[in-house]
Design a protein around this motif. Structure first.
Motif, PDB file in Angstrom:
ATOM      1  N   PRO A 108       0.115   1.214  -4.822  1.00  0.00           N
ATOM      2  CA  PRO A 108      -0.334   2.148  -4.051  1.00  0.00           C
ATOM      3  C   PRO A 108      -1.549   3.099  -4.169  1.00  0.00           C
ATOM      4  CG  PRO A 108       2.024   2.024  -3.953  1.00  0.00           C
ATOM      5  CD  PRO A 108       1.687   1.250  -5.121  1.00  0.00           C
ATOM      6  N   ALA A 109      -1.417   3.455  -5.415  1.00  0.00           N
ATOM      7  CA  ALA A 109      -2.438   4.495  -5.966  1.00  0.00           C
ATOM      8  C   ALA A 109      -2.574   5.595  -5.095  1.00  0.00           C
ATOM      9  CB  ALA A 109      -3.691   3.781  -6.303  1.00  0.00           C
ATOM     10  N   PHE A 110      -3.791   5.807  -4.704  1.00  0.00           N
ATOM     11  CA  PHE A 110      -4.187   7.059  -3.835  1.00  0.00           C
ATOM     12  C   PHE A 110      -3.752   6.921  -2.213  1.00  0.00           C
ATOM     13  CE2 PHE A 110      -6.448   8.862  -7.598  1.00  0.00           C
ATOM     14  CZ  PHE A 110      -5.960   9.710  -7.604  1.00  0.00           C
ATOM     15  N   MET A 111      -3.167   5.906  -1.984  1.00  0.00           N
ATOM     16  CA  MET A 111      -2.577   5.921  -0.719  1.00  0.00           C
ATOM     17  C   MET A 111      -1.481   6.974  -0.440  1.00  0.00           C
ATOM     18  SD  MET A 111      -4.323   3.560   0.942  1.00  0.00           S
ATOM     19  CE  MET A 111      -3.493   2.859   2.163  1.00  0.00           C
ATOM     20  N   TYR A 112      -0.956   7.443  -1.638  1.00  0.00           N
ATOM     21  CA  TYR A 112      -0.043   8.360  -1.917  1.00  0.00           C
ATOM     22  C   TYR A 112      -0.616   9.819  -2.232  1.00  0.00           C
ATOM     23  CZ  TYR A 112       3.974  11.079  -3.946  1.00  0.00           C
ATOM     24  OH  TYR A 112       4.860  11.988  -4.119  1.00  0.00           O
ATOM     25  N   ASP A 113      -0.373  10.831  -1.694  1.00  0.00           N
ATOM     26  CA  ASP A 113      -1.134  11.988  -1.969  1.00  0.00           C
ATOM     27  C   ASP A 113      -0.313  12.842  -3.272  1.00  0.00           C
ATOM     28  OD1 ASP A 113      -2.559  14.345  -2.005  1.00  0.00           O
ATOM     29  OD2 ASP A 113      -1.957  15.026   0.119  1.00  0.00           O
TER      30      ASP A 113
ATOM     31  N   VAL B  67       0.810  -1.236   0.070  1.00  0.00           N
ATOM     32  CA  VAL B  67      -0.174  -0.039  -0.067  1.00  0.00           C
ATOM     33  C   VAL B  67       0.944   1.185  -0.082  1.00  0.00           C
ATOM     34  CG1 VAL B  67      -2.132  -1.000   0.917  1.00  0.00           C
ATOM     35  CG2 VAL B  67      -0.304   0.011   2.705  1.00  0.00           C
ATOM     36  N   GLY B  68       2.124   0.875  -0.451  1.00  0.00           N
ATOM     37  CA  GLY B  68       3.263   2.115  -0.594  1.00  0.00           C
ATOM     38  C   GLY B  68       3.888   2.130   0.606  1.00  0.00           C
ATOM     39  N   HIS B  69       4.304   3.235   1.465  1.00  0.00           N
ATOM     40  CA  HIS B  69       5.387   3.275   2.446  1.00  0.00           C
ATOM     41  C   HIS B  69       4.703   3.030   3.998  1.00  0.00           C
ATOM     42  CE1 HIS B  69       8.478   5.877   0.084  1.00  0.00           C
ATOM     43  NE2 HIS B  69       7.665   4.953  -0.738  1.00  0.00           N
ATOM     44  N   THR B  70       5.526   2.888   4.925  1.00  0.00           N
ATOM     45  CA  THR B  70       5.084   2.551   5.975  1.00  0.00           C
ATOM     46  C   THR B  70       5.055   3.737   7.069  1.00  0.00           C
ATOM     47  OG1 THR B  70       7.379   1.776   6.692  1.00  0.00           O
ATOM     48  CG2 THR B  70       5.922   0.069   5.949  1.00  0.00           C
ATOM     49  N   GLU B  71       5.737   4.780   6.423  1.00  0.00           N
ATOM     50  CA  GLU B  71       5.811   6.389   7.184  1.00  0.00           C
ATOM     51  C   GLU B  71       5.029   7.242   6.417  1.00  0.00           C
ATOM     52  OE1 GLU B  71       6.795   6.286  10.502  1.00  0.00           O
ATOM     53  OE2 GLU B  71       7.682   4.361  10.321  1.00  0.00           O
ATOM     54  N   SER B  72       4.523   8.181   7.305  1.00  0.00           N
ATOM     55  CA  SER B  72       3.574   9.238   6.529  1.00  0.00           C
ATOM     56  C   SER B  72       4.376  10.168   5.639  1.00  0.00           C
ATOM     57  CB  SER B  72       2.703   9.901   7.420  1.00  0.00           C
ATOM     58  OG  SER B  72       3.570  10.796   8.193  1.00  0.00           O
ATOM     59  N   GLU B  73       5.853  10.371   6.201  1.00  0.00           N
ATOM     60  CA  GLU B  73       6.810  11.430   5.484  1.00  0.00           C
ATOM     61  C   GLU B  73       6.154  12.540   5.133  1.00  0.00           C
ATOM     62  OE1 GLU B  73       8.444   9.047   2.066  1.00  0.00           O
ATOM     63  OE2 GLU B  73       8.629   7.386   3.190  1.00  0.00           O
ATOM     64  N   GLY B  74       5.800  13.192   6.254  1.00  0.00           N
ATOM     65  CA  GLY B  74       5.074  14.663   6.005  1.00  0.00           C
ATOM     66  C   GLY B  74       3.848  14.607   5.277  1.00  0.00           C
ATOM     67  N   GLY B  75       3.007  13.702   5.378  1.00  0.00           N
ATOM     68  CA  GLY B  75       1.745  13.816   4.848  1.00  0.00           C
ATOM     69  C   GLY B  75       1.738  13.025   3.238  1.00  0.00           C
ATOM     70  N   LYS B  76       2.799  12.887   2.974  1.00  0.00           N
ATOM     71  CA  LYS B  76       2.906  12.410   1.492  1.00  0.00           C
ATOM     72  C   LYS B  76       2.060  10.905   1.438  1.00  0.00           C
ATOM     73  CE  LYS B  76       7.287  14.608  -0.137  1.00  0.00           C
ATOM     74  NZ  LYS B  76       8.533  14.026  -0.536  1.00  0.00           N
ATOM     75  N   TRP B  77       2.010  10.212   2.563  1.00  0.00           N
ATOM     76  CA  TRP B  77       1.625   8.790   2.566  1.00  0.00           C
ATOM     77  C   TRP B  77       0.693   8.784   3.914  1.00  0.00           C
ATOM     78  CZ3 TRP B  77       2.365   5.087  -1.165  1.00  0.00           C
ATOM     79  CH2 TRP B  77       3.624   5.322  -2.018  1.00  0.00           C
ATOM     80  N   PRO B  78      -0.550   9.540   3.680  1.00  0.00           N
ATOM     81  CA  PRO B  78      -1.298   9.868   4.929  1.00  0.00           C
ATOM     82  C   PRO B  78      -2.177   8.567   5.338  1.00  0.00           C
ATOM     83  CG  PRO B  78      -2.376  10.446   2.676  1.00  0.00           C
ATOM     84  CD  PRO B  78      -1.012  10.331   2.505  1.00  0.00           C
TER      85      PRO B  78
END
Length: 252
Positions: free
Chosen positions: A225-230, A179-190
């Motif tokens: 991941p699609a829109f799991m990423y902002d 589903v992408g990354h495991t950390e939000s990284e400043g909101g990029k991966w909410p």
């Protein structure tokens, strides 16, 4: 000889080239797409569903669309992000994306298809299961679960995008998904916290970028991941293209 007759072989050759360019997989695979309504907050994410359909069409796939004939968990006013007093039916709403050409999921016959694709959107986590409320303790709609398991038991590839990989984590054993990354990284991966929930289910989460797809070759499960990423929609479109391409490769 008339000029038209002289040009006919050239025109025919150009037409064949054009068909090849726009249909990279002429030997079409039959693919079932399961929708969960219409709209990011209470159904299938429209851009994701559209991207799946565009990439499948360009690859020459023969697509049939399905959705459960059930009420949505709730209906969201997308201008406010708030629940409405009226509720809607998942199958009826999915018909908006399918241009009316959609069947009840109870009618699906996995034997008739080569692959299965499930786009994301909150509908996958609200209507196809209740992950949005219960996270890893959720239950999956029985028709959805039996469909996923039927395709898997027949060793047919299944593609999931966005939040939909949680369905694979709940329905299949020892599966790898992203589903992408495991950390939000400043909101990029909410929605990065979803990865931990997936691993609690016994699945393995693989970190991937939005433009990538992960292939679990053993289970024939492909996720992106699609829109799991902002981020911008074209990146989501490209990632879904990777997912669709790899699903179709696995049908060969």
């Amino acid at each position: 000889m008339l000029i038209g007759e002289m040009l006919r072989p050239v025109i025919s050759s150009l037409q064949r080239f054009s068909r090849t360019l726009h249909m990279s997989n002429p030997a079409s695979a039959k693919v079932a797409v399961v929708l969960s309504g219409c709209g990011v907050y209470d159904g299938s994410e429209v851009h994701e569903a559209s991207a799946c359909l565009v990439h499948l069409s360009r690859a020459g796939a023969d697509v049939s669309m399905f959705a459960p004939d059930i009420d949505q968990m709730h209906t969201i006013d997308h201008t406010k992000g708030e629940p409405m007093k009226v509720n809607r039916n998942v199958l009826v709403e999915s018909a908006r994306i399918a241009r009316g050409n959609v069947q009840a999921l109870s009618e699906i016959k996995p034997d008739s298809f080569d692959a299965l694709v499930l786009p994301g959107g909150f509908g996958a986590a609200k209507n196809l299961c209740d992950w949005a409320v219960k996270s890893e303790k959720c239950t999956v709609n029985k028709e959805v679960e039996s469909t996923i398991k039927a395709f898997h038991s027949q060793k047919k590839p299944i593609g999931f995008s966005c939040i939909a990989p949680v369905l694979a984590a709940k329905c299949l054993s020892n599966v790898e998904v992203t589903v992408g990354h495991t950390e939000s990284e400043g909101g990029k991966w909410p929605y990065a916290g979803t990865a931990a929930g997936i691993e609690t289910c016994g699945a393995r989460h693989i970190v991937k970028e939005v433009t990538e797809a992960h292939v679990d070759a053993v289970n024939k499960v492909v996720t992106t991941p699609a829109f799991m990423y902002d981020g911008p929609v074209h990146m989501v479109f490209d990632g879904i293209g990777q997912m669709v391409s790899k699903v179709l490769e696995l049908t060969k």
